[in-house]
Enzyme design. Structure first.
Site, PDB file in Angstrom:
ATOM      1  N   SER A 150     -12.425  13.392 -13.816  1.00 20.62           N
ATOM      2  CA  SER A 150     -11.653  12.266 -14.369  1.00 20.62           C
ATOM      3  C   SER A 150     -12.571  11.068 -14.468  1.00 20.62           C
ATOM      4  O   SER A 150     -13.523  10.936 -13.694  1.00 20.62           O
ATOM      5  CB  SER A 150     -10.487  11.916 -13.449  1.00 20.62           C
ATOM      6  OG  SER A 150     -10.960  11.187 -12.318  1.00 20.62           O
ATOM      7  N   ASP A 151     -12.265  10.172 -15.389  1.00 18.51           N
ATOM      8  CA  ASP A 151     -12.971   8.896 -15.366  1.00 18.51           C
ATOM      9  C   ASP A 151     -12.592   8.199 -14.053  1.00 18.51           C
ATOM     10  O   ASP A 151     -11.612   8.560 -13.396  1.00 18.51           O
ATOM     11  CB  ASP A 151     -12.609   8.043 -16.576  1.00 18.51           C
ATOM     12  CG  ASP A 151     -13.716   7.045 -16.905  1.00 18.51           C
ATOM     13  OD1 ASP A 151     -14.521   6.713 -16.012  1.00 18.51           O
ATOM     14  OD2 ASP A 151     -13.782   6.577 -18.052  1.00 18.51           O
ATOM     15  N   CYS A 152     -13.391   7.182 -13.683  1.00 17.69           N
ATOM     16  CA  CYS A 152     -13.238   6.647 -12.338  1.00 17.69           C
ATOM     17  C   CYS A 152     -11.947   5.875 -12.153  1.00 17.69           C
ATOM     18  O   CYS A 152     -11.734   4.842 -12.795  1.00 17.69           O
ATOM     19  CB  CYS A 152     -14.480   5.850 -11.967  1.00 17.69           C
ATOM     20  SG  CYS A 152     -15.868   6.995 -11.904  1.00 17.69           S
TER      21      CYS A 152
ATOM     22  N   SER B 188      -9.083   7.151 -13.046  1.00 19.36           N
ATOM     23  CA  SER B 188      -8.114   7.537 -14.085  1.00 19.36           C
ATOM     24  C   SER B 188      -6.784   7.997 -13.499  1.00 19.36           C
ATOM     25  O   SER B 188      -5.724   7.661 -14.023  1.00 19.36           O
ATOM     26  CB  SER B 188      -8.664   8.709 -14.899  1.00 19.36           C
ATOM     27  OG  SER B 188      -9.047   8.308 -16.156  1.00 19.36           O
TER      28      SER B 188
END
Ligand SMILES: *[C@@H]1O[C@H](CO)[C@@H](O)[C@H](O)[C@H]1NC(C)=O
Ligand SMILES: *[C@@H]1O[C@H](CO)[C@@H](O)[C@H](O)[C@H]1NC(C)=O
Ligand SMILES: *[C@@H]1O[C@H](CO)[C@@H](O)[C@H](O)[C@H]1NC(C)=O
Ligand SMILES: *[C@@H]1O[C@H](CO)[C@@H](O)[C@H](O)[C@H]1NC(C)=O
Ligand SMILES: *[C@@H]1O[C@H](CO)[C@@H](O)[C@H](O)[C@H]1NC(C)=O
Ligand SMILES: *[C@@H]1O[C@H](CO)[C@@H](O)[C@H](O)[C@H]1NC(C)=O
Ligand SMILES: *[C@@H]1O[C@H](CO)[C@@H](O)[C@H](O)[C@H]1NC(C)=O
Ligand SMILES: *[C@@H]1O[C@H](CO)[C@@H](O)[C@H](O)[C@H]1NC(C)=O
Ligand SMILES: *[C@@H]1O[C@H](CO)[C@@H](O)[C@H](O)[C@H]1NC(C)=O
Ligand SMILES: *[C@@H]1O[C@H](CO)[C@@H](O)[C@H](O)[C@H]1NC(C)=O
Ligand SMILES: *[C@@H]1O[C@H](CO)[C@@H](O)[C@H](O)[C@H]1NC(C)=O
Length: 765
Positions: free
Chosen positions: A305-307, A309
């Site tokens: 996941s993006d940080c 997210s």
């Protein structure tokens, strides 16, 4: 990723050791001292301790899958959830140390993320041009070559404990709107160029030196999946936005680079984004993750996941009521690794609360462990492995630094050049005025997701190495009046366009345009405007002003910016860069909402569409624009006039009129044709030239007005010629996407374009 996290690991470089011989001597002694000092004791899984070697997961004669299964079955639930986050847990009884998954290598090894840092041992790494400029080289070999150098430097830094093995690069989102603050990180607006960049750079990073396809040199990660390209525009930010995207735009614009990452580049990771797509956060969407990434495209690796997210779809989007539910939804959708803490902190409770089974966690961590296995993480001390011989002397080597300069030269784009302006002659130009806020910048040249470069050559320093210069950052009429030529280095920096900040204004910032015009009025010789920026700029004032004799766009050209600029300005290198994105006028930013994701124009609504494939309005400069000091002529040697698509008896299109056929299955097996061209350098300068093959499909399914089928860069000495061949796959390249998102071969007349050359092609049954 928060700016504070990003800055946290920035350490000052040793640029202090410059001028005096005395200091240089001290530095040399210092580095000798550092190499002599033993490295801090590090723990490597499966290393040394004989009691560990009996573990199946440590047994290198086993396959990855068996080793991973052996490891997973030894873990408790509590231990397992520790492996769902970027700060992966340690398990002492199995000899497993902590691991930080988050490292970055967008255009050189970066200090962002926490997995990688610089120290006196390795004070810097080669800093290549920001990606948008490398893309402008349209040289697929270069994309891969840079990736290879970056992974070598990364491996070296890993050997001395300064870098991880998992790098969350490249960023392959389509540069859909000129205002996007992160457009600079991407390969531009075209799906084919982005796909070639993505797969090339990923191969360069990942491909194992021993040729073993199952091993990884380092693991790359293609991000941000998907339809993500808004930071914060007029208060609409990436953590809250639901991007509304049609199936058609998804399939023919937003998805192709990710597909190519996996199918052509074999990338080991895809990262889901912050935004929602059509009402669902991408990191909680089983169709996008389990369905497409793992199911259809068969990712061999992990989904990250993006940080934060996962936290954001709970917190900013209210997509779930609790964090446990957020953790469960993400894992069930197919997420394996959370940059952030939600999965590590809330998954155990989610299991106990019956929101998901432990088997789902096993699956996720198995994907993570398999990636680490392929990297050799469970094979003991990396210094005893394949890349073990790489030491600090393999970072910032002269040849790596030369490649950074070469990449910048290959990317820089010449947009305007009046007769008699560029190249400047180093014999007749005796004095050069170098003016402007970016004329002597250092960090600005590097762009974002940066590292500490080996060294900086600023524009001023590069030019001053060739000719006598006078430098002024601001108002400068007098200086220009007395110099033989003037170079103005203007443009943007990270305070104008960056992560978390989109532009609203496409013009040069502040009073820059006025400064340029005033200086141009006062100058006696050629006036060269250099624009340093990620996104395109509305510089109509300069395009139309005859006193501004040349315009160059240099992106953020990296550590060797000044040297590369001098190379092209004085003609030692002949320009060959082409714009990888459309340059729009300010009126575009004033009338088109950035938040409207629609690619296709809607004349009734006054909506002009986006990118060269669809945009119908006026441009400053177009995709593919870029001048050379030489001229090149194309002629067609071979291309079919008719392509026949075989259809089985009884197909509905045999008896009735069809506008298109499904671009799948039998119809499409091995349906290719060749286009051969002759290219001649008819000018007086040797140089490289990119040949672009475009097609304009029949006007069915709201097809693009024009789309790129291929590009090929060739070097041609003055007056020499070469043949360039394109193999066109009818179903893959020539096809279009219909309104429902299905790839179709449109029947009817196509026009193939190469430069001014046009060739009609009929596709029929
Ligand atoms: C590794 O696995 C092989 C095959 O299963 C086995 O023969 C060997 O004994 C194992 N090595 C160790 C150190 O356990
Ligand atoms: C989420 O819930 C909070 C608190 O109930 C509310 O203030 C906020 O507006 C909601 N956000 C969205 C995007 O619905
Ligand atoms: C240009 O920048 C370099 C690096 O920051 C600095 O050392 C130098 O003094 C600057 N030159 C001028 C003329 O300001
Ligand atoms: C960045 O650009 C802005 C606007 O032109 C300028 O005010 C600022 O000083 C620049 N910052 C740096 C570090 O050059
Ligand atoms: C430049 O010179 C022209 C013609 O003399 C004049 O009209 C214009 O105002 C000048 N521009 C600037 C910015 O000084
Ligand atoms: C985007 O613009 C198109 C064309 O004007 C329009 O049909 C569509 O509703 C807009 N979409 C959004 C989300 O605003
Ligand atoms: C190059 O092409 C142009 C236009 O087709 C033609 O006029 C010119 O003669 C050609 N030049 C050479 C050297 O072949
Ligand atoms: C595809 O066609 C080419 C030439 O028509 C032929 O040489 C090749 O063997 C074919 N490949 C397959 C997989 O059928
Ligand atoms: C190329 O060089 C020749 C010989 O010096 C000269 O006559 C010609 O004008 C030059 N061509 C161009 C395009 O500069
Ligand atoms: C560019 O052209 C000049 C003049 O012909 C030549 O000196 C130089 O070597 C050329 N550069 C390259 C890279 O071919
Ligand atoms: C493409 O880049 C490679 C790697 O830097 C370089 O060797 C090659 O000459 C370039 N190709 C062209 C046609 O410029």
């Amino acid at each position: 990723m928060t700016p504070s996290q990003k800055r946290a690991l920035k350490v000052s470089s040793v640029s202090l050791c410059l001028c005096s011989i005395l200091v240089l001597f001290a530095c040399a002694k210092l580095s000798a001292w550092f190499t002599a000092v033993p490295l801090p004791k590090r723990v490597f899984p499966c290393d040394g301790d004989p009691s560990l070697s009996t573990f199946g997961f440590c047994n290198m004669s086993w396959g990855v899958e068996a080793r991973v299964a052996n490891l997973v079955k030894r873990l408790t639930l509590q231990e397992k959830v520790g492996f769902l986050g970027n700060h992966a847990g340690s398990v002492d009884r199995l000899g497993i140390p902590k691991y930080q998954w988050w490292s970055e290598a967008l255009h050189g090894v970066s200090y962002i993320g926490g997995g990688t840092s610089f120290s006196s041992l390795v004070p810097g790494a080669t800093s290549f041009p920001q990606v948008i400029l490398t893309a402008a080289s349209f040289n697929a070999t270069l994309f891969e070559t840079i990736g290879k150098v970056v992974s070598t430097e990364a491996r070296e830094m890993h050997n001395v404990g300064l870098a991880g093995l998992t790098f969350w690069s490249p960023n392959v989102n389509i540069f859909r709107d000129p205002r996007w603050g992160r457009g600079q990180e991407t390969p531009g607006e075209d799906p084919l160029l982005s796909s070639k960049y993505a797969s090339g750079y990923v191969r360069g990073l990942q491909q194992s030196d021993d040729g073993n396809a199952d091993r990884l040199k380092v693991a790359a990660c293609c991000k941000h999946y998907t339809a993500y390209d808004i930071e914060d525009w007029k208060g609409v930010d990436r953590y809250h936005i639901n991007t509304v995207v049609t199936q058609q735009d998804l399939e023919d614009t937003f998805q192709p680079p990710f597909k190519s990452c996996i199918l052509d580049g074999n990338v080991a990771c895809v990262m889901c984004s912050y935004n929602q797509v059509n009402g669902k956060p991408t990191c909680a969407d089983p169709d996008f993750l389990a369905g497409i990434i793992r199911g259809k495209w068969k990712l061999n690796g992990y989904i990250a996941s993006d940080c934060d997210s996962v936290y954001e779809f709970y917190n900013s989007q209210n997509y779930t009521k609790t964090l446990e539910e957020a953790a469960a939804k993400a894992i069930l959708a197919g997420l394996d690794l959370n940059c952030g803490y939600v999965l590590v902190q809330h998954t155990e409770a989610a299991v106990r609360g019956g929101l998901l089974d432990e088997s789902a966690i096993d699956k996720a961590i198995s994907n993570n462990f398999a990636t680490l296995m392929r990297l050799g993480f469970f094979d003991g001390d990396p210094r005893k492995q394949l890349y073990g011989k790489l030491g600090p002397d393999h970072v910032c080597t002269p040849s790596n630094q030369e490649l950074a300069r070469e990449a910048a030269r290959q990317g820089i784009v010449l947009l305007k050049n009046n007769a008699g302006s560029l190249p400047l002659s180093s014999t007749t130009i005796k004095s050069l005025a170098v003016i402007g806020p970016n004329a002597n910048v250092t960090t600005t040249m590097i762009g974002n997701y940066e590292g500490i470069p080996c060294k900086y050559v600023t524009p001023l320093q590069g030019l001053a190495a060739v000719v006598s210069t006078t430098y002024v950052a601001g108002c400068a009429d007098k200086v220009a009046a007395s110099a033989d030529a003037t170079v103005l280095v203007m443009g943007a920096n990270q305070s104008i366009e960056r992560e978390n900040l989109d532009r609203v204004n496409l013009k040069l910032p502040g009073q820059q345009s006025l400064l340029v015009s005033e200086v141009a009025n006062a100058s006696k010789g050629p006036v060269i405007l250099v624009i340093m920026s990620g996104g395109g700029m509305d510089v109509s004032f300069a395009k139309d002003n005859d006193k501004i004799t040349s315009i160059l766009w240099v992106g953020y050209p990296g550590e060797a910016s000044g040297a590369a600029m001098a190379d092209v300005i004085f003609g030692d290198h002949n320009l060959s860069g082409r714009l990888p994105m459309t340059w729009y006028p300010q009126s575009y930013a004033d009338t088109v909402p950035m938040t409207n994701m629609t690619m296709r124009p809607d004349p009734a609504m006054g909506y002009p569409g986006r990118t060269y494939r669809f945009y119908t309005g006026p441009t400053l400069y177009s995709f593919e624009d870029g001048l050379s000091y030489s001229s090149f002529n194309h002629s067609l040697v071979q291309a079919p006039q008719v392509v026949s698509v075989p259809l089985e008896e009884g197909h509905v299109c045999r008896s009735s009129a069809c506008e298109s056929l499904e671009a799948t299955g039998e119809t499409c097996s091995n349906l290719t044709f060749d286009v051969h061209l002759n290219v001649k350098n008819v000018g007086n300068f040797s140089g490289s030239h990119t040949v672009f093959l475009f097609s304009s499909p029949p006007t069915v399914h709201r097809a693009p007005q024009k789309q790129l089928l291929g590009f090929e860069k060739v070097f041609l000495a003055s007056q020499s010629e070469a043949q360039v061949q394109f193999k066109v796959d009818v179903c893959k390249d020539l096809s279009v996407v219909d309104e429902l998102g299905h790839r179709k071969v449109a029947l009817g007349m196509y026009v193939l374009h190469v430069g001014d050359l046009k060739h009609a092609l009929s596709v029929q049954i």
